[in-house]
Design a protein around this motif. Structure first.
Motif, PDB file in Angstrom:
ATOM      1  N   THR A  97       7.261   5.599   1.808  1.00 45.35           N
ATOM      2  CA  THR A  97       7.015   4.290   1.068  1.00 45.35           C
ATOM      3  C   THR A  97       6.125   3.361   1.957  1.00 45.35           C
ATOM      4  O   THR A  97       5.028   2.954   1.428  1.00 45.35           O
ATOM      5  CB  THR A  97       8.250   3.710   0.803  1.00 45.35           C
ATOM      6  N   HIS A  98       6.482   3.346   3.396  1.00 50.29           N
ATOM      7  CA  HIS A  98       5.517   2.358   4.017  1.00 50.29           C
ATOM      8  C   HIS A  98       4.167   2.885   4.149  1.00 50.29           C
ATOM      9  O   HIS A  98       3.331   2.302   3.851  1.00 50.29           O
ATOM     10  CB  HIS A  98       6.415   2.494   5.426  1.00 50.29           C
ATOM     11  N   LYS A  99       4.003   4.130   4.288  1.00 49.58           N
ATOM     12  CA  LYS A  99       2.673   4.894   4.665  1.00 49.58           C
ATOM     13  C   LYS A  99       1.821   4.714   3.227  1.00 49.58           C
ATOM     14  O   LYS A  99       0.629   4.327   3.221  1.00 49.58           O
ATOM     15  CB  LYS A  99       2.788   6.235   4.806  1.00 49.58           C
ATOM     16  N   ASP A 100       2.597   4.933   2.177  1.00 53.93           N
ATOM     17  CA  ASP A 100       1.762   4.721   0.635  1.00 53.93           C
ATOM     18  C   ASP A 100       1.510   3.139   0.624  1.00 53.93           C
ATOM     19  O   ASP A 100       0.341   2.922   0.226  1.00 53.93           O
ATOM     20  CB  ASP A 100       2.915   5.132  -0.261  1.00 53.93           C
ATOM     21  N   LEU A 101       2.474   2.220   0.879  1.00 53.76           N
ATOM     22  CA  LEU A 101       2.200   0.819   0.783  1.00 53.76           C
ATOM     23  C   LEU A 101       1.000   0.235   1.712  1.00 53.76           C
ATOM     24  O   LEU A 101      -0.073  -0.212   1.323  1.00 53.76           O
ATOM     25  CB  LEU A 101       3.274  -0.021   0.920  1.00 53.76           C
ATOM     26  N   VAL A 102       0.532   0.880   2.948  1.00 53.45           N
ATOM     27  CA  VAL A 102      -0.279   0.533   3.790  1.00 53.45           C
ATOM     28  C   VAL A 102      -1.701   1.075   3.358  1.00 53.45           C
ATOM     29  O   VAL A 102      -2.547   0.486   3.377  1.00 53.45           O
ATOM     30  CB  VAL A 102       0.045   0.925   5.240  1.00 53.45           C
ATOM     31  N   ALA A 103      -1.659   2.467   2.719  1.00 52.87           N
ATOM     32  CA  ALA A 103      -2.700   3.032   2.195  1.00 52.87           C
ATOM     33  C   ALA A 103      -3.414   2.069   1.114  1.00 52.87           C
ATOM     34  O   ALA A 103      -4.215   2.154   0.844  1.00 52.87           O
ATOM     35  CB  ALA A 103      -2.341   4.333   1.639  1.00 52.87           C
ATOM     36  N   GLN A 104      -2.439   1.535   0.254  1.00 51.91           N
ATOM     37  CA  GLN A 104      -2.840   0.475  -0.861  1.00 51.91           C
ATOM     38  C   GLN A 104      -3.313  -0.742  -0.260  1.00 51.91           C
ATOM     39  O   GLN A 104      -4.452  -1.314  -0.956  1.00 51.91           O
ATOM     40  CB  GLN A 104      -1.766   0.408  -1.790  1.00 51.91           C
ATOM     41  N   LEU A 105      -2.973  -1.100   0.818  1.00 48.82           N
ATOM     42  CA  LEU A 105      -3.618  -2.197   1.432  1.00 48.82           C
ATOM     43  C   LEU A 105      -5.126  -1.992   1.904  1.00 48.82           C
ATOM     44  O   LEU A 105      -6.008  -2.730   1.560  1.00 48.82           O
ATOM     45  CB  LEU A 105      -2.849  -2.651   2.545  1.00 48.82           C
ATOM     46  N   PHE A 106      -5.211  -0.823   2.543  1.00 50.74           N
ATOM     47  CA  PHE A 106      -6.386  -0.408   2.823  1.00 50.74           C
ATOM     48  C   PHE A 106      -7.235  -0.212   1.750  1.00 50.74           C
ATOM     49  O   PHE A 106      -8.732  -0.711   1.776  1.00 50.74           O
ATOM     50  CB  PHE A 106      -6.486   0.938   3.609  1.00 50.74           C
ATOM     51  N   ALA A 107      -6.934   0.175   0.677  1.00 51.28           N
ATOM     52  CA  ALA A 107      -7.867   0.402  -0.782  1.00 51.28           C
ATOM     53  C   ALA A 107      -7.848  -0.762  -1.471  1.00 51.28           C
ATOM     54  O   ALA A 107      -8.724  -0.654  -2.352  1.00 51.28           O
ATOM     55  CB  ALA A 107      -7.257   1.491  -1.632  1.00 51.28           C
ATOM     56  N   LYS A 108      -7.423  -1.829  -0.835  1.00 51.93           N
ATOM     57  CA  LYS A 108      -7.460  -3.129  -1.715  1.00 51.93           C
ATOM     58  C   LYS A 108      -6.886  -3.149  -3.151  1.00 51.93           C
ATOM     59  O   LYS A 108      -7.140  -3.768  -4.009  1.00 51.93           O
ATOM     60  CB  LYS A 108      -8.728  -3.890  -1.728  1.00 51.93           C
ATOM     61  N   GLN A 109      -5.751  -2.350  -3.052  1.00 51.83           N
ATOM     62  CA  GLN A 109      -5.042  -2.273  -4.383  1.00 51.83           C
ATOM     63  C   GLN A 109      -3.996  -3.036  -4.651  1.00 51.83           C
ATOM     64  O   GLN A 109      -3.425  -3.106  -5.838  1.00 51.83           O
ATOM     65  CB  GLN A 109      -4.620  -0.875  -4.430  1.00 51.83           C
ATOM     66  N   ILE A 110      -3.391  -3.477  -3.627  1.00 48.68           N
ATOM     67  CA  ILE A 110      -2.417  -4.567  -3.578  1.00 48.68           C
ATOM     68  C   ILE A 110      -2.709  -5.772  -2.589  1.00 48.68           C
ATOM     69  O   ILE A 110      -3.555  -5.435  -1.562  1.00 48.68           O
ATOM     70  CB  ILE A 110      -1.057  -3.748  -3.124  1.00 48.68           C
TER      71      ILE A 110
END
Length: 439
Positions: A410-423
């Motif tokens: 979950t943590h890795k997925d959410l950080v990836a979304q931060l990088f992609a500017k999705q959240i």
């Protein structure tokens, strides 16, 4: 008649003497049998099973040499190893422990990975075994990540440390200051970007490499105690420090820190980019140093410098703190039939594995390494110990090691979304709190 009675008494007396003699003889034989059994017990051949993941060279050969040396020095206590590839091993050891079929000594990872083993009562607590000088042989904090509810359950033999690798040649060529603060880091990113040089090589397709960036920035913003409290559910991920860390990460993205296609690059592709001199910086672990040193096609060998990640102005974290700490460890099964011998062997293995990993560049030591020939250690490894680990005030493991199971993903997925500017940073913090701490 009197003479007959006297004869009877003499015969009876002789019988009693003979009987007493026989009893004494039997008692003596029994004692000898007991001593013989004890002697045979002390010379009994004991076999200890040891599972590890050293499938690659040179580690595989080095570990065999360590085991062979132990077996030579301890003819009555023999170690037999079983080697399994990393990913397959994780499934294998979990299955074995669940089935009460764990080996005497086994490779594991500190933090969240081993916690279920401890909670199930399948691992031997080592506290009573370590007051023989073993603790004094280890570096400060070596046992922190393998301590659960105040008890020590393993011997950590190497550690990880987060490292900012810089291409000194590019920094000198473009007259860029090696950043010691986050604002200087952003300036460096913008300068390299303007010169057509990728500031940071990152392969976010694998997710965990990018996670190291967030975890490091969060440590700079909040410090060790706040970070550990959040990971342990004692405080909220919705804390401003974690929101600010997410904001800083996206600030790096907005400044052009990464290759435009970094979300689709693997970690190996990113390290290759840095090795070819196409990127000015690479942020990762000490384990990356071995790849930089050993790549025969590298164009930057001898030009890389290992430094600490910059401090953050206004952050509560100490600038010496780093992501990492105790990583690989040895545990002893609570079901081992030879616990004392297994612990003694585990101590021997841990110390020698610590030295070996440092020498071959596979890991940083967790035991004092005064006896290690520094001339045989890579300069990058020495720089990491001197510039990152030495005199550090604290550390926190990479979060995917600290957290367990689905929480790590979950943590890795959410950080990836931060990088992609999705959240947004706020969304990140709220979701971390809801999904991991359940509030």
């Amino acid at each position: 008649m009197k003479r007959f009675k006297k004869l009877i008494l003499i015969v009876l007396s002789l019988l009693l003497v003979l009987s007493a003699s026989a009893c004494g003889s039997n008692g003596s034989n029994s004692s000898n049998a007991s001593n013989s059994s004890k002697s045979s017990s002390s010379s009994e051949k004991i076999t200890l099973t040891y599972w590890n993941i050293f499938t690659g060279e040179p580690a595989k050969t080095k570990v065999k040499e360590i085991i062979d040396q132990w077996n030579k020095e301890n003819p009555n206590v023999q170690i037999v190893e079983s080697v399994t590839e990393n990913d397959a091993y994780k499934t294998k050891i979990k299955t074995a422990i669940a089935a009460n079929e764990a080996p005497d000594i086994f490779q594991t990872w500190a933090g969240g990975f081993s916690q279920p083993f401890v909670e199930s009562g399948k691992v031997l607590a080592l506290d009573s075994y370590l007051n023989d000088g073993t603790k004094d042989q280890m570096l400060p904090g070596a046992l922190d990540n393998i301590t659960y509810d105040g008890k020590i359950y393993g011997l950590v033999y190497d550690q990880q440390a987060s490292v900012l690798y810089i291409n000194k040649e590019l920094f000198d060529k473009y007259n860029v200051k090696v950043p010691t603060t986050f604002s200087e880091l952003i300036d460096a990113i913008k300068t390299f970007k303007s010169k057509g040089i990728t500031p940071f090589a990152l392969g976010e397709k694998d997710e965990w490499p990018g996670m190291w960036y967030y975890d490091m920035i969060a440590l700079r913003e909040g410090g060790v105690q706040l970070t550990r409290d959040a990971l342990n559910g004692k405080t909220s991920f919705d804390n401003q420090a974690f929101i600010d860390a997410a904001q800083k990460l996206q600030e790096m993205v907005d400044a052009g820190a990464f290759d435009p296609g970094f979300m689709g690059l693997t970690r190996d592709e990113a390290t290759a980019e840095f090795n070819q001199g196409k990127a000015a910086m690479y942020f990762g672990g000490n384990f990356d140093a071995a790849a930089f040193d050993s790549d025969p096609s590298s164009l930057v060998k001898g030009k890389i410098e290992a430094v600490r990640f910059p401090s953050i102005e206004g952050g509560k974290g100490d600038p010496t703190e780093y992501i990492g700490g105790g990583a690989d460890a040895l545990m002893v099964s609570a079901n081992s039939k030879h616990k004392d011998e297994a612990v003694k062997a585990a101590k021997y293995l841990a110390k020698h594995l610590s030295d070996m990993e440092y020498l071959i560049g596979a890991g940083l030591p967790m035991f004092k390494y005064d006896n290690v020939d520094q001339s045989q250690v890579s300069q990058l490894q020495i720089q990491i110990m001197n510039n990152v680990v030495a005199n550090a005030k604290g550390n926190v493991p990479a979060w995917d090691l600290y957290l367990m199971g689905d929480d790590a993903q979950t943590h890795k997925d959410l950080v990836a979304q931060l990088f992609a500017k999705q959240i947004t940073p706020q969304d990140y913090a709220k979701q971390m709190q809801q999904k991991i701490n359940g509030k």
